[in-house]
Design a protein around this motif. Structure first.
Motif, PDB file in Angstrom:
ATOM      1  N   GLU A  85     -21.901   7.959   1.948  1.00 59.54           N
ATOM      2  CA  GLU A  85     -22.219   9.152   2.731  1.00 59.54           C
ATOM      3  C   GLU A  85     -22.660  10.358   1.909  1.00 59.54           C
ATOM      4  O   GLU A  85     -23.046  11.365   2.475  1.00 59.54           O
ATOM      5  CB  GLU A  85     -20.993   9.572   3.558  1.00 59.54           C
ATOM      6  CG  GLU A  85     -20.664   8.627   4.702  1.00 59.54           C
ATOM      7  CD  GLU A  85     -21.402   8.964   5.982  1.00 59.54           C
ATOM      8  OE1 GLU A  85     -22.254   9.862   5.963  1.00 59.54           O
ATOM      9  OE2 GLU A  85     -21.120   8.320   7.000  1.00 59.54           O
ATOM     10  N   ALA A  86     -22.569  10.293   0.578  1.00 69.02           N
ATOM     11  CA  ALA A  86     -22.769  11.506  -0.220  1.00 69.02           C
ATOM     12  C   ALA A  86     -24.227  11.771  -0.581  1.00 69.02           C
ATOM     13  O   ALA A  86     -24.524  12.736  -1.277  1.00 69.02           O
ATOM     14  CB  ALA A  86     -21.921  11.449  -1.482  1.00 69.02           C
TER      15      ALA A  86
ATOM     16  N   ALA B 248     -26.749  10.583   5.770  1.00 68.04           N
ATOM     17  CA  ALA B 248     -25.925  11.061   6.880  1.00 68.04           C
ATOM     18  C   ALA B 248     -25.989  12.576   6.873  1.00 68.04           C
ATOM     19  O   ALA B 248     -25.172  13.247   6.262  1.00 68.04           O
ATOM     20  CB  ALA B 248     -24.495  10.577   6.732  1.00 68.04           C
ATOM     21  N   ALA B 249     -26.995  13.112   7.548  1.00 67.00           N
ATOM     22  CA  ALA B 249     -27.262  14.546   7.466  1.00 67.00           C
ATOM     23  C   ALA B 249     -27.117  15.246   8.804  1.00 67.00           C
ATOM     24  O   ALA B 249     -27.715  16.286   9.026  1.00 67.00           O
ATOM     25  CB  ALA B 249     -28.671  14.771   6.905  1.00 67.00           C
ATOM     26  N   GLY B 250     -26.323  14.674   9.700  1.00 67.83           N
ATOM     27  CA  GLY B 250     -26.100  15.334  10.978  1.00 67.83           C
ATOM     28  C   GLY B 250     -27.244  15.103  11.949  1.00 67.83           C
ATOM     29  O   GLY B 250     -27.123  14.331  12.898  1.00 67.83           O
ATOM     30  N   ILE B 251     -28.370  15.778  11.732  1.00 67.95           N
ATOM     31  CA  ILE B 251     -29.541  15.583  12.586  1.00 67.95           C
ATOM     32  C   ILE B 251     -30.113  14.193  12.383  1.00 67.95           C
ATOM     33  O   ILE B 251     -30.527  13.517  13.317  1.00 67.95           O
ATOM     34  CB  ILE B 251     -30.613  16.658  12.279  1.00 67.95           C
ATOM     35  CG1 ILE B 251     -30.079  18.043  12.642  1.00 67.95           C
ATOM     36  CG2 ILE B 251     -31.896  16.374  13.054  1.00 67.95           C
ATOM     37  CD1 ILE B 251     -31.022  19.167  12.281  1.00 67.95           C
TER      38      ILE B 251
ATOM     39  N   VAL C 205     -22.182  18.884   6.440  1.00 68.86           N
ATOM     40  CA  VAL C 205     -21.840  18.251   7.714  1.00 68.86           C
ATOM     41  C   VAL C 205     -20.389  17.769   7.731  1.00 68.86           C
ATOM     42  O   VAL C 205     -19.713  17.850   8.756  1.00 68.86           O
ATOM     43  CB  VAL C 205     -22.809  17.078   7.996  1.00 68.86           C
ATOM     44  CG1 VAL C 205     -22.339  16.257   9.190  1.00 68.86           C
ATOM     45  CG2 VAL C 205     -24.215  17.613   8.254  1.00 68.86           C
ATOM     46  N   LEU C 206     -19.892  17.285   6.591  1.00 69.66           N
ATOM     47  CA  LEU C 206     -18.529  16.765   6.532  1.00 69.66           C
ATOM     48  C   LEU C 206     -17.508  17.813   6.072  1.00 69.66           C
ATOM     49  O   LEU C 206     -16.351  17.479   5.821  1.00 69.66           O
ATOM     50  CB  LEU C 206     -18.481  15.548   5.605  1.00 69.66           C
ATOM     51  CG  LEU C 206     -19.178  14.291   6.147  1.00 69.66           C
ATOM     52  CD1 LEU C 206     -19.240  13.212   5.080  1.00 69.66           C
ATOM     53  CD2 LEU C 206     -18.488  13.769   7.400  1.00 69.66           C
ATOM     54  N   SER C 207     -17.936  19.068   5.972  1.00 72.96           N
ATOM     55  CA  SER C 207     -17.018  20.126   5.537  1.00 72.96           C
ATOM     56  C   SER C 207     -16.013  20.453   6.640  1.00 72.96           C
ATOM     57  O   SER C 207     -16.243  20.192   7.828  1.00 72.96           O
ATOM     58  CB  SER C 207     -17.803  21.385   5.169  1.00 72.96           C
ATOM     59  OG  SER C 207     -18.376  21.973   6.326  1.00 72.96           O
TER      60      SER C 207
END
Length: 433
Positions: free
Chosen positions: A283-284, A309-312, A371-373
């Protein structure tokens, strides 16, 4: 002399596309798969973005084993009691050349591997590669496998052996593995009649829906998804490993909780569980991509951590297919020049840098962390849904407050510092702007 020009380890999308390109270039290639058939070891409940197939298989949509064409793309932000959805629909996505499609990986991977075999590749299944062979200079010259004949030699090996690639690690191409760079993807396949899915999701025929969800993971950083197949739904979560390990709930309990949410329950009600599966997801983004080239060795697909995996945008299969194709092109180039060292295979890196594969990863290098914050995961969903609730609520006889006032009041109530909101906004603009 080596047994073949190239050995491709792993018959997923990256491996099969590499084998197709190599075989069509007239090179002898063996495609090794540890499962009994391509796709048998894969868990996949998502969307394939197949634009790269235009270059490999013209008019692929006429024969690819697709479940539905995605014509609705929704992003849902939720809290325990609220949900805010941004919903986009485009009927142009339901016609050639299409934008995205839902598919079952066993079907899709089998189809791609069959294309490789038709092009001239040799597919060998039920074979686990146990290591790499080296010559006296340290160059990779083949693989060892759990078969009676044991060893296979080749001028180049392309490792497409999945997340946490054993071969890339053996060759020292990975740095220290950090659990924070991975999520666990868990998925349920729920059976529902096609007409029920059509009615609940507002689609007809082979039109489909992709719903991505944030705020649905019970305090664990991650996200959720719902994808429509013809007569099943793929419902699942991606969960950041350290956060998952720090609490006591099992992934299937978390999926059950999401399915009970008022915004989700009407969509999945009555679904019969057909399958439960899980796998690791890199995911990084750019931060975790290993060294991709060694002497006689290339790394592609999930083995190369090429997942965004960038949200949008939530993509992986398209990067896998492209990296496999570009790896094969670099091998053909290296064989032609007679140099299969890392220097001779450098055309692979050049191709990745010049195309969307690494250009997208570089542009969005800050997005996975954002996004994962904790703020995006746990504070902003409350802010977004609360602002929407107050905007749509009628509080007569009180006058309507302005949007700026609502945002300020809700931000302070939730405890979001203005400087953090600005900082995250700038990061988002740099990534997505």
């Amino acid at each position: 002399m080596p047994d073949v020009d190239a050995i491709v380890v792993g018959a997923g999308p990256a491996g099969s596309c590499a084998a197709i390109e190599l075989a069509r270039a007239g090179k002898s290639v063996i495609l090794l798969e540890r499962g009994p058939f391509p796709g048998s070891k894969n868990m996949y409940g998502g969307v394939v973005y197949p634009r790269i197939l235009d270059q490999l298989i013209p008019n692929w949509w006429l024969e690819a084993p697709i479940q539905r064409w995605v014509t609705r793309r929704s992003t849902m932000i939720m809290t325990d009691t609220k949900a805010l959805t941004i919903d986009f629909r485009s009927q142009t996505w339901g016609a050639p050349p299409y934008n995205g499609a839902t598919a079952f990986r066993p079907d899709f991977d089998n189809w791609l591997a069959d294309k490789a075999v038709a092009a001239g590749a040799e597919l060998i299944c039920s074979t686990t590669v146990t290591g790499l062979l080296h010559d006296s200079t340290g160059c990779v010259v083949g693989v060892t496998a759990d078969r009676p004949d044991g060893e296979l030699t080749a001028s180049v090996v392309i490792a497409c052996d999945g997340v946490n690639s054993f071969l890339a690690k053996q060759e020292g191409l990975y740095g220290e593995v950090d659990a924070a760079n991975y999520t666990l993807g868990v998925k349920e396949t729920l059976a529902l009649p096609k007409h029920v899915i059509d009615e609940r999701f507002g689609v007809r025929g082979t039109d489909g829906v992709d719903i991505e969800i944030i705020g649905c993971t019970n305090g664990i950083n991650g996200g959720g998804f719902i994808y429509t197949n013809l007569d099943t739904l793929a419902v699942g979560l991606v969960l950041k490993l350290p956060k998952l390990a720090a609490q006591k709930k099992r992934p299937e309990e978390l999926i059950a909780s999401m399915k009970q949410h008022p915004a989700i329950a009407p969509l999945v009600e009555g679904g019969e569980l057909k399958e439960y599966s899980a796998h690791l997801i890199p995911e990084a983004g750019l931060a975790m991509i290993p060294k991709l080239i060694g002497d006689g060795l290339l790394i592609a697909g999930d083995a190369a951590a090429l997942c965004l995996a960038a949200g949008i945008w939530l993509e992986g299969v398209n990067f896998a297919m492209a990296s496999g194709m570009y790896a094969a092109q670099a091998v053909v180039e290296a064989l032609r020049s007679g140099d299969t060292s890392a220097k001779g295979l450098a055309g692979y890196q050049r191709r990745l840098e010049a195309t969307f594969v690494l250009k997208d990863h570089r542009k969005l290098r800050r997005a996975p962390e954002l996004v994962l914050s904790d703020r995006v995961q746990h504070l902003y969903p409350e802010l977004a849904t609360s602002v929407a609730e107050r905007m749509f609520r009628v509080d007569n006889p009180e006058p309507k407050p302005g949007v700026r006032r609502i945002v300020k009041q809700e931000r302070k109530r939730i405890g979001i510092r203005r400087r953090d909101l600005i900082r995250d906004g700038i990061t988002g603009l740099r990534s997505f702007g």
